[in-house]
Scaffold this motif. Structure first.
Motif, PDB file in Angstrom:
ATOM      1  N   VAL A  91       0.838  -1.197   0.000  1.00 33.16           N
ATOM      2  CA  VAL A  91       0.000   0.000   0.000  1.00 33.16           C
ATOM      3  C   VAL A  91       0.878   1.253   0.000  1.00 33.16           C
ATOM      4  O   VAL A  91       0.616   2.204  -0.757  1.00 33.16           O
ATOM      5  CB  VAL A  91      -0.975  -0.008   1.204  1.00 33.16           C
ATOM      6  N   ILE A  92       1.925   1.270   0.817  1.00 37.08           N
ATOM      7  CA  ILE A  92       2.827   2.419   0.830  1.00 37.08           C
ATOM      8  C   ILE A  92       3.555   2.531  -0.504  1.00 37.08           C
ATOM      9  O   ILE A  92       3.748   3.632  -1.028  1.00 37.08           O
ATOM     10  CB  ILE A  92       3.794   2.350   2.029  1.00 37.08           C
ATOM     11  N   ALA A  93       3.924   1.392  -1.087  1.00 32.45           N
ATOM     12  CA  ALA A  93       4.563   1.422  -2.406  1.00 32.45           C
ATOM     13  C   ALA A  93       3.611   2.032  -3.438  1.00 32.45           C
ATOM     14  O   ALA A  93       4.029   2.847  -4.275  1.00 32.45           O
ATOM     15  CB  ALA A  93       4.992   0.017  -2.822  1.00 32.45           C
ATOM     16  N   LEU A  94       2.342   1.664  -3.388  1.00 33.22           N
ATOM     17  CA  LEU A  94       1.357   2.216  -4.317  1.00 33.22           C
ATOM     18  C   LEU A  94       1.190   3.722  -4.098  1.00 33.22           C
ATOM     19  O   LEU A  94       1.162   4.504  -5.056  1.00 33.22           O
ATOM     20  CB  LEU A  94       0.021   1.496  -4.145  1.00 33.22           C
ATOM     21  N   GLY A  95       1.085   4.131  -2.841  1.00 31.46           N
ATOM     22  CA  GLY A  95       0.962   5.561  -2.523  1.00 31.46           C
ATOM     23  C   GLY A  95       2.188   6.343  -2.961  1.00 31.46           C
ATOM     24  O   GLY A  95       2.083   7.452  -3.500  1.00 31.46           O
ATOM     25  N   THR A  96       3.369   5.776  -2.756  1.00 34.70           N
ATOM     26  CA  THR A  96       4.614   6.422  -3.176  1.00 34.70           C
ATOM     27  C   THR A  96       4.666   6.536  -4.699  1.00 34.70           C
ATOM     28  O   THR A  96       5.046   7.570  -5.251  1.00 34.70           O
ATOM     29  CB  THR A  96       5.830   5.634  -2.644  1.00 34.70           C
ATOM     30  N   TRP A  97       4.270   5.460  -5.383  1.00 35.00           N
ATOM     31  CA  TRP A  97       4.236   5.485  -6.845  1.00 35.00           C
ATOM     32  C   TRP A  97       3.310   6.596  -7.324  1.00 35.00           C
ATOM     33  O   TRP A  97       3.664   7.374  -8.221  1.00 35.00           O
ATOM     34  CB  TRP A  97       3.779   4.126  -7.397  1.00 35.00           C
ATOM     35  N   ALA A  98       2.120   6.683  -6.731  1.00 34.34           N
ATOM     36  CA  ALA A  98       1.150   7.705  -7.131  1.00 34.34           C
ATOM     37  C   ALA A  98       1.725   9.102  -6.916  1.00 34.34           C
ATOM     38  O   ALA A  98       1.644   9.965  -7.793  1.00 34.34           O
ATOM     39  CB  ALA A  98      -0.159   7.534  -6.360  1.00 34.34           C
ATOM     40  N   SER A  99       2.329   9.324  -5.766  1.00 33.46           N
ATOM     41  CA  SER A  99       2.904  10.628  -5.449  1.00 33.46           C
ATOM     42  C   SER A  99       4.026  10.994  -6.420  1.00 33.46           C
ATOM     43  O   SER A  99       4.102  12.123  -6.904  1.00 33.46           O
ATOM     44  CB  SER A  99       3.432  10.607  -4.010  1.00 33.46           C
TER      45      SER A  99
END
Length: 128
Positions: free
Chosen positions: A99-107
Motif C-alpha cells: 500500500v505504501i509502495a502504491l501511494g509512493t508510486w502515485a505521489s
C-alpha cells in the motif's frame, strides 16, 4: 489431474472473493487509512484530521469494513471517558508495504499523470 495455475491467473473459482478483497484494499480511503495506521495506533479524530477530504461517516464505514475484514482492530482502553484507538492487525500490517509502495508510486507520478491527462483532454477537445 491437478493443474497448478500461476498466481496472476484470476479465472478460477475464487475470482469473486479476490474482487471483494481488492475492492476493500484498493479503495482510496482504505489505502489512506492503512498508510496512516502504518505509523502506529491512531484515534478516530487523528485519522479524520490526517486524511484530507474524508467525511466522518465515510471514515466510520471504512474503518468498520477494514475491521470486519480483519485488517484493523479497535481496542477500547478502560479509562473515563473510554479511549478508542484503531490499529492494524498482523494481517493489516502485511498490507503496509504494497500500500505504501502504491501511494509512493502515485505521489511520484502525479506530474506524469497530470501531463498525460492534459494532453488527452487537448486532443479530445481539438476540432478535427
Amino acid at each position: 489431474m491437478n493443474v497448478t495455475r500461476p498466481p496472476h491467473d484470476l479465472q478460477h473459482a475464487d475470482c469473486q472473493k479476490i474482487s471483494q478483497v481488492l475492492a476493500r484494499v484498493g479503495e482510496k480511503w482504505s489505502i489512506l487509512i492503512i498508510m496512516n495506521l502504518a505509523g502506529g495506533p491512531r484515534r478516530f479524530t487523528e485519522l479524520k484530521r490526517a486524511i484530507n477530504g474524508i467525511s466522518q461517516r465515510m471514515l466510520t464505514l471504512c474503518l468498520r469494513g477494514l475491521e470486519r475484514d480483519g485488517l484493523v482492530k479497535r481496542p477500547v482502553h478502560a479509562v473515563m471517558p473510554p479511549h478508542v484507538e484503531y490499529e492494524l492487525t498482523p494481517l493489516g500490517r502485511s498490507l503496509t508495504e504494497p500500500v505504501i509502495a502504491l501511494g509512493t508510486w502515485a505521489s511520484t507520478h502525479i506530474p506524469d499523470i497530470d501531463a498525460a491527462r492534459k494532453a488527452f483532454d487537448e486532443r479530445e477537445n481539438t476540432p478535427g
